[in-house]
Design an enzyme around this catalytic site. Structure first.
Site, PDB file in Angstrom:
ATOM      1  N   TYR A   1     -89.296  -7.304  25.805  1.00 58.50           N
ATOM      2  CA  TYR A   1     -89.347  -7.346  27.040  1.00 58.50           C
ATOM      3  C   TYR A   1     -89.895  -6.231  27.735  1.00 58.50           C
ATOM      4  O   TYR A   1     -90.086  -6.501  29.093  1.00 58.50           O
ATOM      5  CB  TYR A   1     -87.940  -7.742  28.003  1.00 58.50           C
ATOM      6  CG  TYR A   1     -86.800  -6.634  27.177  1.00 58.50           C
ATOM      7  CD1 TYR A   1     -86.662  -5.562  27.778  1.00 58.50           C
ATOM      8  CD2 TYR A   1     -85.911  -7.022  26.298  1.00 58.50           C
ATOM      9  CE1 TYR A   1     -85.855  -4.435  27.126  1.00 58.50           C
ATOM     10  CE2 TYR A   1     -85.001  -6.159  25.603  1.00 58.50           C
ATOM     11  CZ  TYR A   1     -84.766  -4.974  26.098  1.00 58.50           C
ATOM     12  OH  TYR A   1     -83.981  -4.154  25.605  1.00 58.50           O
ATOM     13  N   LYS A   2     -90.365  -5.369  27.089  1.00 57.09           N
ATOM     14  CA  LYS A   2     -91.140  -4.275  27.846  1.00 57.09           C
ATOM     15  C   LYS A   2     -92.701  -4.627  27.819  1.00 57.09           C
ATOM     16  O   LYS A   2     -93.186  -5.591  28.530  1.00 57.09           O
ATOM     17  CB  LYS A   2     -90.960  -2.918  27.136  1.00 57.09           C
ATOM     18  CG  LYS A   2     -89.274  -2.483  27.055  1.00 57.09           C
ATOM     19  CD  LYS A   2     -89.477  -1.043  26.324  1.00 57.09           C
ATOM     20  CE  LYS A   2     -87.851  -1.116  26.006  1.00 57.09           C
ATOM     21  NZ  LYS A   2     -86.971  -0.791  27.213  1.00 57.09           N
TER      22      LYS A   2
ATOM     23  N   ARG B   1     -89.307   7.879  35.358  1.00 55.75           N
ATOM     24  CA  ARG B   1     -90.365   7.335  34.563  1.00 55.75           C
ATOM     25  C   ARG B   1     -91.465   6.433  35.342  1.00 55.75           C
ATOM     26  O   ARG B   1     -91.174   5.730  36.094  1.00 55.75           O
ATOM     27  CB  ARG B   1     -89.655   6.594  33.306  1.00 55.75           C
ATOM     28  CG  ARG B   1     -88.778   7.381  32.698  1.00 55.75           C
ATOM     29  CD  ARG B   1     -88.287   6.615  31.375  1.00 55.75           C
ATOM     30  NE  ARG B   1     -87.943   5.265  31.770  1.00 55.75           N
ATOM     31  CZ  ARG B   1     -87.528   4.416  30.821  1.00 55.75           C
ATOM     32  NH1 ARG B   1     -87.219   4.544  29.441  1.00 55.75           N
ATOM     33  NH2 ARG B   1     -87.076   3.077  30.941  1.00 55.75           N
TER      34      ARG B   1
ATOM     35  N   ASP C   1     -87.743   2.673  15.449  1.00 56.13           N
ATOM     36  CA  ASP C   1     -87.445   1.771  16.698  1.00 56.13           C
ATOM     37  C   ASP C   1     -88.728   1.793  17.568  1.00 56.13           C
ATOM     38  O   ASP C   1     -89.208   2.698  17.830  1.00 56.13           O
ATOM     39  CB  ASP C   1     -86.060   2.322  17.563  1.00 56.13           C
ATOM     40  CG  ASP C   1     -85.929   1.819  18.851  1.00 56.13           C
ATOM     41  OD1 ASP C   1     -86.898   1.062  19.338  1.00 56.13           O
ATOM     42  OD2 ASP C   1     -84.893   1.753  19.505  1.00 56.13           O
TER      43      ASP C   1
ATOM     44  N   PHE D   1     -82.187   6.749  21.773  1.00 51.91           N
ATOM     45  CA  PHE D   1     -81.652   6.043  23.008  1.00 51.91           C
ATOM     46  C   PHE D   1     -80.264   5.599  22.424  1.00 51.91           C
ATOM     47  O   PHE D   1     -79.778   5.568  21.042  1.00 51.91           O
ATOM     48  CB  PHE D   1     -82.441   4.710  22.801  1.00 51.91           C
ATOM     49  CG  PHE D   1     -82.013   3.627  24.011  1.00 51.91           C
ATOM     50  CD1 PHE D   1     -82.554   4.022  25.156  1.00 51.91           C
ATOM     51  CD2 PHE D   1     -81.179   2.593  23.551  1.00 51.91           C
ATOM     52  CE1 PHE D   1     -82.079   3.111  26.348  1.00 51.91           C
ATOM     53  CE2 PHE D   1     -81.008   1.759  24.914  1.00 51.91           C
ATOM     54  CZ  PHE D   1     -81.426   2.039  26.120  1.00 51.91           C
TER      55      PHE D   1
END
Length: 426
Positions: A251-252, A400, A226, A149
């Site tokens: 927040y996922k 996705r 991560d 990322f």
């Protein structure tokens, strides 16, 4: 999400649509899987989203829980509105550590006292990368995946520049993801730190955390994972697997809301030896001494810097309770069922239209999302969003499908794949 809140065609109409593309049993299979789903009752715990027919972006931003407005209201009326500043002494001062312990217990396989909630993912990555490099004097290389990322890569590059270190790149197969042999090929006696994602944000590839961590330790380096795309959807055992450091967002799959604070894990044996570089008052040994010099506290509070965002820690607490109730093994089983079904739907509905599967078919090496590719997907995503079908687009040509297990059904998954098919054939 309540099934009754989401518009859907009649079974007969949708059966006719599916039958037209040689997959007459997909809808029946989706409904059979949903009827047998032991976690199906959790769907109603999430707030309805009017106008949304399929939300397939839980790997970017989880849905809010239905009872969250009342919990926020109670916080404003009572914890803040009535107790005022007294709430710091009564509960808020300890919240970053208590919530960190809760995440560790529910989702990380880690004992108490090693995880704290604070800052953003980016800030915590910087703190731990910088501290880890300093904890390995005489070593001058940071190893990171070339396709990781952007934040991870950018921060690693910044830390390398600050410390005079060199970046070494791992370049794995884009679908299979990074392997232990990939890492073994680049680590050496010069490696101070290896930084990798547990689940690849693009392909969804799931890295072998224990095997890779072992390879890194054999080279004498520290390992930082991560966990942003794996926490809350993939079981892990950070303590058992010997992980040194980890960072993850909330927040996922933890549904903490937009911009909710991240968490950091620092293995107990490194407390005191790995010291973070942002010396704020919240990590001082005596937080209210206001002394002339900084003296760090022992333990996990040392990773804090400034005043924690208490209100932003509210939403994830209810989701952690749901995950604890379900259990991570059951969450993982539902996740595999959803992604397996999505791959099957891809095969029957999208592969004949030239769509590419950019995720492994092996569920044991896949996280909670699948990625599909087509040259027109940037425009397709815009159309889907306008129609209330919400996946996300990743440059240059990927969609996705993020399938958050507790808030997503198989039927909703099929609805999303059918919408992609319709957009391509319109």
């Amino acid at each position: 999400m309540s099934e009754s809140s989401t518009p859907i065609e009649s079974a007969e109409d949708e059966h006719r649509r599916v039958a037209g593309i040689s997959a007459p049993d997909l809808l029946s299979e989706a409904r059979r899987l949903d009827a047998a789903d032991p976690l199906a009752h959790h769907l109603d715990a999430f707030a309805d989203a009017p106008g949304v027919a399929a939300y397939l972006d839980g790997n970017s931003l989880g849905r809010p829980l239905r009872d969250l407005p009342e919990k926020v209201g109670t916080f404003i009326r009572e914890d803040w509105g009535t107790r005022l500043i007294r709430s710091w002494d009564e509960q808020w001062m300890a919240l970053p550590m208590q919530l960190g312990d809760r995440i560790a217990e529910v989702a990380l396989g880690a004992a108490a006292g090693q995880t704290v909630v604070a800052d953003s993912t980016s800030v915590l990555l910087y703190k731990l990368m910088r501290a880890a490099v300093a904890a390995r004097p005489g070593r001058d290389e940071i190893v990171i995946e070339a396709g990781n990322f952007p934040t991870d890569r950018f921060i690693a590059a910044g830390v390398a520049k600050e410390t005079g270190a060199t970046l070494r790149w791992v370049e794995p197969d884009e679908v299979a993801g990074v392997t232990a042999s990939d890492v073994a090929a680049v680590v050496s006696e010069r490696t101070a730190l290896v930084v990798l994602s547990h689940v690849d944000y693009r392909s969804g590839a799931l890295a072998d955390m224990p095997a890779i961590t072992s390879v890194v330790h054999d080279a004498g380096a520290l390992m930082l994972w991560d966990l942003c795309h794996s926490v809350g959807v993939v079981p892990m055992q950070l303590d058992e697997w010997g992980v040194d450091l980890a960072v993850g967002c909330t927040y996922k799959y933890l549904n903490g809301g937009p911009g909710s604070p991240a968490f950091a894990y620092l293995r107990a044996e490194h407390h005191g030896a790995v010291t973070q570089p942002i010396h704020g008052w919240w990590s001082a040994s005596d937080i209210f001494a206001m002394g002339p010099e900084y003296a760090p506290v022992g333990g996990i509070r040392q990773l804090l810097s400034g005043t924690p965002p208490v209100m932003s820690m509210l939403a994830m607490q209810g989701m952690l309770d749901l995950i604890a109730d379900a259990g991570m093994p059951a969450v993982r089983a539902k996740s595999i069922s959803l992604t397996d079904f999505a791959v099957r739907a891809y095969d029957e509905l999208l592969a004949p239209l030239g769509v590419r599967l950019l995720t492994t078919r092996d569920a044991a090496h896949r996280g909670g999302h699948i990625t599909i590719g087509h040259d027109s997907f940037q425009q397709v995503t815009q159309r889907l969003w306008a129609e209330g079908i919400i996946p996300d687009f990743r440059f240059p040509d990927g969609i996705r499908l993020g399938l958050s297990p507790l808030s997503t059904s198989h039927e909703e998954t099929l609805r999303g794949v059918l919408a992609v098919r319709d957009a391509l054939t319109a």
